[in-house]
Scaffold this motif. Structure first.
Motif, PDB file in Angstrom:
ATOM      1  N   ILE A  39     -34.119  60.237  31.011  1.00  0.00           N
ATOM      2  CA  ILE A  39     -34.319  61.352  30.145  1.00  0.00           C
ATOM      3  C   ILE A  39     -35.913  61.244  29.443  1.00  0.00           C
ATOM      4  O   ILE A  39     -36.395  60.306  29.079  1.00  0.00           O
ATOM      5  CB  ILE A  39     -33.632  61.109  28.680  1.00  0.00           C
ATOM      6  N   PRO A  40     -36.657  62.501  29.725  1.00  0.00           N
ATOM      7  CA  PRO A  40     -38.039  62.494  29.442  1.00  0.00           C
ATOM      8  C   PRO A  40     -38.164  61.955  27.819  1.00  0.00           C
ATOM      9  O   PRO A  40     -37.517  62.389  27.142  1.00  0.00           O
ATOM     10  CB  PRO A  40     -38.471  63.932  29.552  1.00  0.00           C
ATOM     11  N   ALA A  41     -39.456  61.441  27.614  1.00  0.00           N
ATOM     12  CA  ALA A  41     -39.634  60.871  26.273  1.00  0.00           C
ATOM     13  C   ALA A  41     -39.647  61.891  25.405  1.00  0.00           C
ATOM     14  O   ALA A  41     -39.153  61.815  24.287  1.00  0.00           O
ATOM     15  CB  ALA A  41     -41.159  60.332  26.378  1.00  0.00           C
ATOM     16  N   ASP A  42     -40.095  63.183  25.600  1.00  0.00           N
ATOM     17  CA  ASP A  42     -39.992  64.200  24.529  1.00  0.00           C
ATOM     18  C   ASP A  42     -38.703  65.107  24.284  1.00  0.00           C
ATOM     19  O   ASP A  42     -38.394  65.926  23.510  1.00  0.00           O
ATOM     20  CB  ASP A  42     -40.971  65.749  25.013  1.00  0.00           C
ATOM     21  N   GLN A  43     -37.511  64.501  25.413  1.00  0.00           N
ATOM     22  CA  GLN A  43     -36.244  64.864  25.102  1.00  0.00           C
ATOM     23  C   GLN A  43     -35.336  63.823  24.412  1.00  0.00           C
ATOM     24  O   GLN A  43     -33.959  63.953  24.488  1.00  0.00           O
ATOM     25  CB  GLN A  43     -35.796  65.379  26.299  1.00  0.00           C
ATOM     26  N   ARG A  44     -35.877  62.745  23.936  1.00  0.00           N
ATOM     27  CA  ARG A  44     -35.124  61.482  23.347  1.00  0.00           C
ATOM     28  C   ARG A  44     -34.832  61.792  21.916  1.00  0.00           C
ATOM     29  O   ARG A  44     -35.276  60.923  20.999  1.00  0.00           O
ATOM     30  CB  ARG A  44     -35.857  60.144  23.848  1.00  0.00           C
ATOM     31  N   LYS A  45     -34.213  62.921  21.717  1.00  0.00           N
ATOM     32  CA  LYS A  45     -33.924  63.372  20.217  1.00  0.00           C
ATOM     33  C   LYS A  45     -32.350  63.680  20.276  1.00  0.00           C
ATOM     34  O   LYS A  45     -31.712  64.312  20.998  1.00  0.00           O
ATOM     35  CB  LYS A  45     -34.547  64.518  19.878  1.00  0.00           C
ATOM     36  N   VAL A  46     -31.614  63.053  19.308  1.00  0.00           N
ATOM     37  CA  VAL A  46     -30.393  63.490  18.873  1.00  0.00           C
ATOM     38  C   VAL A  46     -30.171  63.731  17.246  1.00  0.00           C
ATOM     39  O   VAL A  46     -30.904  63.429  16.434  1.00  0.00           O
ATOM     40  CB  VAL A  46     -29.365  62.117  19.317  1.00  0.00           C
ATOM     41  N   THR A  47     -29.193  64.425  17.241  1.00  0.00           N
ATOM     42  CA  THR A  47     -28.568  64.859  15.507  1.00  0.00           C
ATOM     43  C   THR A  47     -27.418  63.695  15.447  1.00  0.00           C
ATOM     44  O   THR A  47     -26.529  63.729  16.201  1.00  0.00           O
ATOM     45  CB  THR A  47     -28.436  66.207  15.495  1.00  0.00           C
ATOM     46  N   LEU A  48     -27.299  63.226  14.036  1.00  0.00           N
ATOM     47  CA  LEU A  48     -26.293  62.368  13.542  1.00  0.00           C
ATOM     48  C   LEU A  48     -25.714  63.076  12.345  1.00  0.00           C
ATOM     49  O   LEU A  48     -26.418  63.460  11.445  1.00  0.00           O
ATOM     50  CB  LEU A  48     -26.512  60.951  13.372  1.00  0.00           C
ATOM     51  N   THR A  49     -24.379  63.550  12.108  1.00  0.00           N
ATOM     52  CA  THR A  49     -23.712  63.769  10.974  1.00  0.00           C
ATOM     53  C   THR A  49     -22.800  62.774  10.346  1.00  0.00           C
ATOM     54  O   THR A  49     -22.049  62.364  11.328  1.00  0.00           O
ATOM     55  CB  THR A  49     -23.196  65.172  11.356  1.00  0.00           C
ATOM     56  N   TYR A  50     -22.472  63.222   9.240  1.00  0.00           N
ATOM     57  CA  TYR A  50     -21.802  62.392   8.549  1.00  0.00           C
ATOM     58  C   TYR A  50     -21.394  63.052   7.232  1.00  0.00           C
ATOM     59  O   TYR A  50     -21.989  63.550   6.484  1.00  0.00           O
ATOM     60  CB  TYR A  50     -22.296  60.761   8.372  1.00  0.00           C
ATOM     61  N   PRO A  51     -20.028  62.529   6.382  1.00  0.00           N
ATOM     62  CA  PRO A  51     -19.613  63.071   5.347  1.00  0.00           C
ATOM     63  C   PRO A  51     -20.767  62.566   4.244  1.00  0.00           C
ATOM     64  O   PRO A  51     -21.203  61.523   4.053  1.00  0.00           O
ATOM     65  CB  PRO A  51     -18.416  62.327   4.999  1.00  0.00           C
ATOM     66  N   ALA A  52     -21.237  63.435   3.623  1.00  0.00           N
ATOM     67  CA  ALA A  52     -22.422  63.286   2.580  1.00  0.00           C
ATOM     68  C   ALA A  52     -22.005  62.254   1.552  1.00  0.00           C
ATOM     69  O   ALA A  52     -22.879  61.700   0.862  1.00  0.00           O
ATOM     70  CB  ALA A  52     -23.147  64.474   2.259  1.00  0.00           C
ATOM     71  N   THR A  53     -20.940  62.360   1.090  1.00  0.00           N
ATOM     72  CA  THR A  53     -20.296  61.610  -0.194  1.00  0.00           C
ATOM     73  C   THR A  53     -20.169  60.099  -0.086  1.00  0.00           C
ATOM     74  O   THR A  53     -19.787  59.321  -0.904  1.00  0.00           O
ATOM     75  CB  THR A  53     -19.165  62.192  -0.634  1.00  0.00           C
ATOM     76  N   ASP A  54     -20.068  59.659   1.453  1.00  0.00           N
ATOM     77  CA  ASP A  54     -19.891  58.451   1.863  1.00  0.00           C
ATOM     78  C   ASP A  54     -21.233  57.584   1.878  1.00  0.00           C
ATOM     79  O   ASP A  54     -21.933  57.672   2.890  1.00  0.00           O
ATOM     80  CB  ASP A  54     -18.967  58.270   3.064  1.00  0.00           C
ATOM     81  N   GLU A  55     -21.490  56.483   0.942  1.00  0.00           N
ATOM     82  CA  GLU A  55     -22.780  55.824   0.896  1.00  0.00           C
ATOM     83  C   GLU A  55     -22.640  54.976   2.150  1.00  0.00           C
ATOM     84  O   GLU A  55     -23.803  54.647   2.778  1.00  0.00           O
ATOM     85  CB  GLU A  55     -22.972  55.022  -0.396  1.00  0.00           C
ATOM     86  N   GLY A  56     -21.743  54.338   2.498  1.00  0.00           N
ATOM     87  CA  GLY A  56     -21.521  53.397   3.842  1.00  0.00           C
ATOM     88  C   GLY A  56     -21.717  54.080   4.890  1.00  0.00           C
ATOM     89  O   GLY A  56     -22.849  53.793   5.826  1.00  0.00           O
ATOM     90  N   ASN A  57     -21.410  55.179   5.248  1.00  0.00           N
ATOM     91  CA  ASN A  57     -21.725  56.065   6.309  1.00  0.00           C
ATOM     92  C   ASN A  57     -23.236  56.424   6.586  1.00  0.00           C
ATOM     93  O   ASN A  57     -23.874  56.385   7.555  1.00  0.00           O
ATOM     94  CB  ASN A  57     -20.901  57.414   6.337  1.00  0.00           C
ATOM     95  N   LYS A  58     -23.929  56.899   5.285  1.00  0.00           N
ATOM     96  CA  LYS A  58     -25.238  57.013   5.094  1.00  0.00           C
ATOM     97  C   LYS A  58     -25.995  55.923   5.440  1.00  0.00           C
ATOM     98  O   LYS A  58     -27.017  56.074   6.543  1.00  0.00           O
ATOM     99  CB  LYS A  58     -25.729  57.394   3.903  1.00  0.00           C
ATOM    100  N   ASN A  59     -25.851  54.704   5.047  1.00  0.00           N
ATOM    101  CA  ASN A  59     -26.541  53.364   5.348  1.00  0.00           C
ATOM    102  C   ASN A  59     -26.391  52.955   6.962  1.00  0.00           C
ATOM    103  O   ASN A  59     -27.485  52.489   7.286  1.00  0.00           O
ATOM    104  CB  ASN A  59     -26.368  52.407   4.457  1.00  0.00           C
ATOM    105  N   ALA A  60     -25.353  53.143   7.487  1.00  0.00           N
ATOM    106  CA  ALA A  60     -25.085  52.848   8.691  1.00  0.00           C
ATOM    107  C   ALA A  60     -25.890  53.684   9.713  1.00  0.00           C
ATOM    108  O   ALA A  60     -26.648  53.437  10.542  1.00  0.00           O
ATOM    109  CB  ALA A  60     -23.560  52.886   9.106  1.00  0.00           C
ATOM    110  N   ALA A  61     -25.842  54.974   9.276  1.00  0.00           N
ATOM    111  CA  ALA A  61     -26.676  55.941  10.149  1.00  0.00           C
ATOM    112  C   ALA A  61     -28.075  55.804   9.900  1.00  0.00           C
ATOM    113  O   ALA A  61     -28.848  55.905  11.020  1.00  0.00           O
ATOM    114  CB  ALA A  61     -26.385  57.433   9.402  1.00  0.00           C
TER     115      ALA A  61
END
Length: 519
Positions: A350-372
């Motif tokens: 994967i070229p360096a300029d394409q090494r980008k991803v999106t990560l979604t999680y439920p906004a109300t969960d603090e654990g999910n947020k911190n793991a992300a």
């Protein structure tokens, strides 16, 4: 489901009062107060379709034919709306005897015909956890008390009938009114509580059902209000001040705060929950196996357990939690190793300029947020840009179902519909069309075949089934279909003045009929 599937930390119930300066002494003895951040995320109140956090409250409203007992119990199952059950030697014909005298909240009787209609409607709708009934060829109700399941293959129907999703029995009169009627805040259950009112995004009031067939605790609560309080910090303050009895959105780093408060309690218990980051195998760059491996080796699993979740769990080693029957040992899941992650990243091409991803999680969960945030920081060290996109559970779920609007990574709390390895392995990873809970869009015919073979063997040849389930889990780990974050313990912060709370890991809901305020 959940996500069984499933999703979120455990939720509870609230009271008939407006939050403000009211203290603990003002709480009515017969009213239970719970602040919840999850009520506004509810997608479905239809018992045939509900397959997520709705279950936390619906289990006091609806009932199943059987009930899965606490671990260590003498018997695995206990009677629910059915009082007994038998099966033929091949486990292809199951006969249940219905409980006499049970009533739905609309006053009609719970009969074999009503149970037959409920399950047939659930199967017909083909939503939620309806797949648990795959293999049922026909259902008969020759009289009010006799319910017969005819199966196309050996099935553990009594266990399936205890499921926390997809197995609810509900009134045929309510079913005729349809999903929109349920979602308006109406119910067709037979449980100890019934829905009195529902205000979307605000609160839902449950009232004790006077015609309930079963026993509830003497001096127990007559009213429960599920009141929406989205901020975890606000929930904790309300709990400390005595304005609520339970909260559902405690950040893991606040567990010690609750433990140190003499008026509060927090029960840490073994569960069948774990957290996974599902990797989208059909969207670049996570459609690249070596890129997925790079992400998996960039996750600091020990820091997730000890730091993000304050030790309230253990490192996960596969798709299923280690506490659950069917978990496979020796899967060689990725470990935290940035050097190894860099090697896989370079191997990905994967070229360096394409090494980008999106990560979604439920906004109300603090654990999910911190793991992300933890994955985001570590991925940055090897040159991967992780964009975090939190949102309301219902919204991100709908977006993730559609490949065009889906993100690369979907972080979710999982728990089984019923105690079988097949549940998570089917609902989260087996090919779906349309997509419902396979939110990483995983699609592997070899995996599907092995899994289907395991399912066919489970009731009649469980040891052979376990070997097949282990093979299926090995495929998922080798394909890096997800990043396992943690096998969770369950925690439920509450006032010590409320007694009777117990946690059955087979269910993510609560029996409000067992709670009362201490004398």
């Amino acid at each position: 489901m959940y996500i069984s599937h499933h999703i979120a930390t455990t939720a509870l119930v609230a009271a008939c009062l407006t939050f403000g300066s009211v203290g603990a002494s003002a709480l009515a003895a017969d009213t239970k107060v719970v602040a919840t951040a999850q009520l506004d995320d509810f997608k479905d109140w239809d018992p045939a379709i509900a397959f997520s956090i709705e279950v936390n409250f619906m289990q006091s409203v609806y009932e199943t034919l059987t009930h899965y007992n606490m671990p260590g119990s003498k018997e695995m199952l206990s009677p629910g709306l059915a009082v007994s059950w038998t099966h033929n030697p091949e486990s292809t014909v199951w006969t249940f005897k219905m409980r006499k005298g049970a009533k739905f909240h609309d006053g009609t009787s719970v009969t074999a015909a009503a149970a037959k209609a409920s399950i047939e409607r659930t199967i017909k709708l083909k939503q939620g956890a309806s797949y648990i009934w795959d293999g049922i060829s026909s259902i008969e109700a020759p009289d009010d008390e006799t319910l017969i399941f005819n199966c196309s293959r050996p099935m553990a129907v009594a266990t399936i009938a205890s499921a926390q999703f997809g197995a609810y029995i509900y009134s045929p009169i309510a079913a005729e009114k349809g999903t929109d009627w349920f979602n308006a805040g109406n119910d067709g259950g037979s449980g100890p509580f019934q829905v009195e009112s529902h205000q979307k995004d605000t609160q839902t009031v449950l009232k004790k059902f006077p015609g309930y067939w079963g026993k509830t605790v003497e001096g127990g609560f007559a009213t429960a209000i599920l009141k929406v309080v989205n901020e975890a910090s606000t929930q904790l303050q309300l709990l400390k001040s005595g304005e609520v009895d339970f909260i559902d959105s405690l950040s893991p780093d606040s567990i010690a705060t609750v433990q140190e408060n003499p008026d509060l309690a927090i029960d840490l218990a073994s569960s069948y929950k774990n957290i996974h980051m599902l990797l989208n195998v059909k969207k670049a760059p996570t459609d690249n196996l070596n890129f997925r491996k790079a992400l998996a080796y960039a996750m600091d699993y020990r820091s997730a357990v000890d730091g993000v979740y304050s030790g309230a769990g253990s490192i996960t080693s596969g798709p299923l939690p280690s506490t659950q029957w069917g978990h496979a040992e020796g899967l060689n899941a990725p470990t935290f190793d940035l050097d190894q992650a860099k090697k896989y990243l370079e191997a990905s091409g994967i070229p360096a300029d394409q090494r980008k991803v999106t990560l979604t999680y439920p906004a109300t969960d603090e654990g999910n947020k911190n793991a992300a945030l933890l994955l985001q920081a570590n991925a940055a060290m090897i040159g991967i840009d992780v964009e975090l996109k939190p949102g309301p559970w219902g919204t991100i779920w709908e977006r993730q179902k559609n490949l065009e609007t889906s993100e690369n990574i979907f972080e979710v709390v999982l728990w089984p519909t019923y105690l079988t390895p097949s549940d998570i392995l089917i609902s989260i990873y087996r090919t779906e069309d349309p997509t419902f809970f396979n939110l990483g869009h995983y699609d592997n015919p070899a995996y599907n075949q092995v899994l289907n073979e395991a399912v066919a063997l489970e009731a009649s040849r469980p040891e052979q089934a376990l070997a097949k389930y282990a093979e299926a889990q090995k495929i998922l780990v080798e394909d890096v279909a997800s990043i396992g974050v943690i096998d969770l313990k369950n925690w439920m912060p509450h006032r010590k003045s409320v007694v009777g709370y117990t946690f059955n890991p087979a269910y993510n809901g609560f029996d409000f009929g067992n709670y009362r305020r201490a004398d």
